[in-house]
Design a protein around this motif. Structure first.
Motif, mmCIF file in Angstrom:
data_model
loop_
_atom_site.group_PDB
_atom_site.id
_atom_site.type_symbol
_atom_site.label_atom_id
_atom_site.label_comp_id
_atom_site.label_asym_id
_atom_site.label_seq_id
_atom_site.Cartn_x
_atom_site.Cartn_y
_atom_site.Cartn_z
ATOM 1 N N LEU B 105 -107.150 59.187 -8.985
ATOM 2 C CA LEU B 105 -105.802 59.590 -9.427
ATOM 3 C C LEU B 105 -105.195 58.576 -10.388
ATOM 4 O O LEU B 105 -105.433 57.368 -10.288
ATOM 5 N N CYS B 111 -100.315 62.727 -3.652
ATOM 6 C CA CYS B 111 -101.458 63.128 -2.837
ATOM 7 C C CYS B 111 -101.002 63.658 -1.473
ATOM 8 O O CYS B 111 -100.413 62.933 -0.672
ATOM 9 N N ARG B 123 -104.019 53.080 -1.957
ATOM 10 C CA ARG B 123 -103.356 52.876 -3.241
ATOM 11 C C ARG B 123 -101.870 52.652 -3.027
ATOM 12 O O ARG B 123 -101.250 53.295 -2.186
ATOM 13 N N VAL B 126 -99.743 55.409 -5.816
ATOM 14 C CA VAL B 126 -99.812 56.866 -5.643
ATOM 15 C C VAL B 126 -98.805 57.253 -4.572
ATOM 16 O O VAL B 126 -98.585 56.510 -3.617
ATOM 17 N N ASP B 207 -92.072 62.476 -6.115
ATOM 18 C CA ASP B 207 -92.764 62.581 -7.405
ATOM 19 C C ASP B 207 -91.940 63.463 -8.341
ATOM 20 O O ASP B 207 -91.075 64.191 -7.889
#
Ligand code: TPP
Ligand code: SF4
Ligand code: MG
Lengths: 349, 614
Positions: B105, B111, B123, B126, B207
């Motif tokens: 990604l 995710c 991560r 992310v 996001d």
């Protein structure tokens, strides 16, 4: 009427549909003189003539080999395809799907059928496509100069002295086991039997598989070969004397119920099996296979009609295809109307 | 077709974060055989129903159950539907690939994952949305055996909540998907709702990606290329269909079988106006198609590379004996078994020249589902007009993925059976010569078996033959016949569709592409303009042999990039066969052959690099 008419030649006898024997002839053969395949072509010509087959309905089909050349030597005015090696069954199948009124007359060789073509052969038998499938069986590859084929008998010898050390494929046993509905073996030199068997095949509705021992005079007609003229003459053992009475003839000819087995074919014709072995029942699959195995062990070449199942539906019947040939259906029958497309498009929105 | 705009603009959200609307790729990583296909298609359809241009690509293994599979859904307000290399959203359901999936990604991507996989630790750049799938599925699906299949619907609900997909559209899409299976639809709907509720209560959107209703899909359809091909064959009036199963072509004949049973039963008799046979192999499939074509049927088969290889001898036979048949090649990755479930344009050269001796075959090159439909119809007419096998070169990406399209148009051209003589006509002419070039176009007249006249019979043979179809080994007869066949191929050239050409602002760079590469090129043209100031011309091939317009295009540009989805630049190779030395000197190659559908970025960067622009 003119007074000086040419007298009709003796051969100008017309058959049931008004055609002379010459209508059924083909081009001059280019096969070796004495080749068994030529005798088979002659029987095919006679059988079609005597049965009053319409030549334009015949689709002559073959693969590759000396044997597969022979469709050029009979029925010139019919249609023909000389396909690729071992793949005639598929071409025949397609042709019959396109036009179910055709009479498929397939000619193959033992190499064309039992070696390169055994896959398609197996599936053809299994489908019971309406076809007359004749193997011109010489136990070798004539056209590529005499190598062994898969029907060569164990211990049979090539002209070069090479001995075959593999057992043969019995195409008749295979055909019976797989579902062919008219299975016979004959010998190119036995005019009477072969003619009767071909006529029966023409009358039959379904797959007729005829394995015809047909000596290759150039490569496989010597001592040590089990497909030579002399060997076959000595070892031929007919299961029953085969006689054929077409549907348009009177059945009473030569009919002796005590010693004759009568099999009625789909079109009303009769195959009469006489005398030799009256107990033999060619509608019994197991018995047929048993008999073939036994005779093989005894070293006999059994000939005659081994198995017949006149009522089994053919591949074409099973597909429930329209009676008219698919090949010539008008646009109105094969292109659905605009509403159908609209409906499908709607369902995808 | 999409128009080309600038990259999407970011809007400001109330929270001050830049929102990105209707521009994202979602990658769903699952295990095949787990029912994820349904969940993915429902998602795709729901987005489509919201009026947002969307495409879906299924990357699946050659296996029935238990191996990793990825499904990418791309929503693009600009209508770009090619694959993209990166995804903004990942749904990680497969324990085996999850860690690797997350590592691919881009920073800032999101995710959604199965809580048990504990991916968060991997991560920091992310945004993670953990979901307890097992916990959620149990109450909505009491039957433990069905849970595995329903479980995936939960992520549809999660994504709906996170991205703003309307639940009502998920519901509609579900019903469409399950058609009459109301119970299954309800079970799945409950799972989707459970996901949605969970997200609502437990997940905080962090996001910037969002989907919003727009109006760019009204009146459009969603269909797979193979289904479009099947529809084309149905309306082309195909009568004999013979085939052997192989991925990715099987669904052509399977779908066609369904359509034929539905729409091609004669109303008066209740009998079929067609025959469909599953043959024993591809040799038999084509042998049957050719036997049927010889006897006058409109016949077809469909296959992929391995089948094409097996058909080689029969194709040469069809070419030489001059029998019509249509062969659909849904290309996949070779050689040998290759990557059977991945896409490629790998059969271009082998098919164009298939078989031994001098042979050449017309090929259609569809790029879209609507061309799958229209070219299927055209190919049957062409095969019968030219009396030769004709190929339609689709690929796995086009054939097995779901594509958005304008509805297909009902054919306006009548069915064309080519030069077929009746008994009456033959009688009037006092006979006919099967292979005589009467009209100067290289195409003889034929009769169909069964035509009732002794003058009509002829013998089709793959060995040397003269104009009367009689066996001949004479050198002059052979040469005449081969020259006529070459001339016939020139007639084919006049009947093939010309390329679709869009010129650039300058004559420096031209791009030639075909088939599914089109969708990447369409997007790449804009990227090249914006990022590298390369204003390229574009020529989309639609057929082989090439028409004059292809040469005009090459002549106009200084450098011409030929885009191939194969290693050996196969279309470039074919162009070389037909181009002058000067034309050839302009040709460059861009190749993509990793089994994944070609993407715009790869094309853009490669052309820019060869142009020395970066
Ligand atoms: C694909 C292919 N392989 C090999 C050949 C060469 N070939 C031609 S005829 C033949 C054997 C024919 O034997 P058979 O069918 O028994 O016919 P016969 O000549 O014995 O009558 C072979 C191997 C060919 N034509 N095609
Ligand atoms: S080589 Fe044998 S099979 Fe061929 S034509 Fe001569 S005799 Fe017949
Ligand atoms: Mg032989």
């Amino acid at each position: 009427m003119a007074t000086t008419t040419v007298p009709p030649s003796p051969s100008a006898k017309l058959n049931r549909i008004g055609l002379e024997m010459t209508h059924y002839k083909g081009n001059k053969t280019t096969l070796c003189a004495g080749c068994g395949h030529n005798a088979i072509s002659e029987r095919i010509i006679e059988a079609c003539y005597e049965m009053g087959v319409e030549p334009h309905r015949v689709a002559k089909l073959s693969g590759i080999g000396c044997s597969s050349k022979s469709p050029a030597y009979f029925l010139n005015s019919a249609y023909g395809v000389n396909a690729v090696h071992g793949r005639m069954p598929s071409v025949a199948t397609g042709a019959m799907l396109a036009n179910r009124h055709l009479i498929a007359m397939g000619v193959s060789g033992d190499g064309d059928t039992a070696s390169i073509g055994v896959g398609q052969f197996v599936h053809l038998m299994r489908r019971n496509l309406p076809i007359i499938y004749i193997i011109e069986d010489n136990g070798c590859y004539g056209l590529t100069k005499g190598q062994f084929s898969a029907t060569a008998d164990l211990g049979s010898k090539l002209k070069t002295g090479v001995i075959n050390d593999l057992p043969p494929i019995d195409t008749c046993a295979l055909a019976i086991q797989l579902g062919a509905t008219y299975v016979a073996r004959s010998f190119s030199g036995d005019k009477r039997q072969l003619l009767a068997l071909i006529k029966g095949a023409i009358a039959h509705h379904g797959t007729s598989m005829l394995d015809v021992i047909s000596p290759c005079v150039t490569f496989n007609d010597h001592e040590g070969s089990t497909k030579s003229y002399s060997y076959v003459k000595d070892h031929d053992s007919p299961v029953a004397d085969v006689n054929f009475v077409p549907f348009f003839d009177d059945i009473t000819v030569d009919y002796d119920p005590g010693t004759t087995k009568d099999i009625t074919l789909h079109d009303g014709s009769h195959v009469l099996l006489r005398k030799v072995n009256v107990d033999y029942d060619p509608t019994d699959k197991g018995a047929a296979l048993h008999m073939l195995t036994e005779s093989h062990d005894k070293g006999e070449i059994l000939t005659g009609l081994f198995y017949v199942a006149p009522e089994k539906p053919t591949f074409i019947d099973q597909l429930n295809i329209l009676d008219e040939p698919l090949a010539t259906l008008p646009e109105s029958k094969v292109r659905p109307p605009k509403e159908v497309l609209d409906q499908v498009m709607q369902s995808l929105m | 077709m999409a128009t080309i705009h600038a990259e999407p603009q970011a809007d400001s959200s109330p929270a001050g974060q830049q929102q990105i609307i209707n521009n994202l790729s979602i990658q769903v990583a699952t295990v095949n055989g787990s029912g994820s296909q349904t969940a993915n298609l429902v998602l795709l359809r729901a987005i489509f129903q919201m009026g947002i241009p969307v495409s879906g690509k299924n990357l699946f293994p050659s296996n029935i159950a238990g191996l990793p599979t990825w499904f990418t859904i791309r929503a693009s307000q600009h209508g770009f539907i090619a694959r993209r290399r990166d995804s903004e959203y990942m749904v990680a359901m497969n324990p085996e690939t999850a860690e690797e999936d997350v590592m691919t990604l881009k920073p800032g991507a999101a995710c959604v994952y199965d809580e048990r996989l504990n991916l968060k630790r991997l991560r920091e750049d992310v945004i993670f949305y953990p979901v307890p799938f097992d916990q959620l599925v149990t109450p909505v699906c009491p039957d433990a055996r069905l849970r595995k299949l329903v479980r995936n619907m939960i992520y549809d609900g999660i994504l709906a909540r996170l991205l703003g997909i309307e639940m009502e559209e998920i519901h509609k899409a579900l019903q469409k998907q399950f058609k009459k299976k109301a119970k299954a639809a309800e079970l799945n709907w409950n799972a989707a709702r459970a996901g949605h509720e969970y997200a609502e209560k437990n997940l905080v959107k962090a996001d910037p990606y969002k989907l919003e209703r727009m109006n760019a899909t009204a009146g459009k359809i969603l269909i797979e290329g193979n289904a479009a091909t099947a529809l084309g064959a149905l309306f082309a009036g195909v009568t004999v269909v013979t085939w052997y199963p192989i991925t990715p072509s099987s669904s052509v004949c399977e779908t066609l079988t369904e359509y034929m049973k539905r729409y091609r039963i004669d109303q008066e008799t209740g009998k079929a106006t067609f025959a469909i046979v599953q043959a024993e192999d591809e040799l038999a499939a084509l042998g049957m198609a050719l036997g049927a074509g010889w006897a006058g049927a409109r016949s077809m088969t469909s296959t992929a590379g391995p089948g094409i290889s097996l058909m080689a001898e029969f194709v040469g036979f069809g070419y030489y004996v001059e029998i019509p048949a249509v062969i659909f090649d849904i290309q996949r990755v070779g050689p040998s078994t290759g990557l059977p479930t991945r896409t490629a344009q790998g059969d271009i050269i082998s098919t164009a020249l298939l078989s031994h001796g001098d042979t050449m075959h017309p090929m259609y090159l569809p790029c879209s589902v609507s061309e799958c439909f229209s070219m299927a119809m055209d190919s049957f007419n062409l095969a019968e007009e030219l009396q030769t096998p004709v190929f339609v070169m689709s690929d796995l990406d086009l054939g097995m993925n779901t594509w958005m399209s304008e509805p297909f148009e009902y054919p306006t051209k009548p069915i064309s059976r080519g030069k077929v003589l009746s008994a009456e006509q033959v009688r009037q002419m006092g006979g006919f010569q099967r292979y005589k070039d009467v009209d100067g176009d290289g195409i003889g007249y034929r009769t169909l078996p069964g035509t009732p006249d002794r003058l009509c019979g002829w013998f089709a043979r793959g060995s040397g033959h003269n104009e009367k179809a009689i066996y001949s080994e004479r050198p002059d007869v052979y040469v005449n016949n081969m020259d006529r066949l070459a001339h016939k191929f020139e007639t084919a050239r006049t009947k093939m569709p010309p390329p679709v050409v869009v010129h650039g602002a300058t004559n420096e760079v031209g791009i030639i592409a075909y088939g599914t590469s089109h969708w990447a090129i369409e997007e790449s043209l804009g990227q090249l303009r914006r990022e590298y100031k390369i204003d390229a011309g574009y020529c989309r091939l639609r057929a082989f042999p090439f028409t004059r317009e292809v040469h005009d295009f090459i002549n106009r540009y200084e450098r011409v990039y030929v885009i191939d989805q194969n290693r050996d630049a196969q279309m470039l190779g074919l162009l070389r066969l037909e181009c002058s030395a000067e034309e050839i000197s302009k040709l460059r190659s861009v190749r993509h052959y990793d089994g994944l559908p070609i993407d715009a970025r790869s094309v853009t960067d490669e052309i820019a690099s060869q142009e020395g622009a970066n």
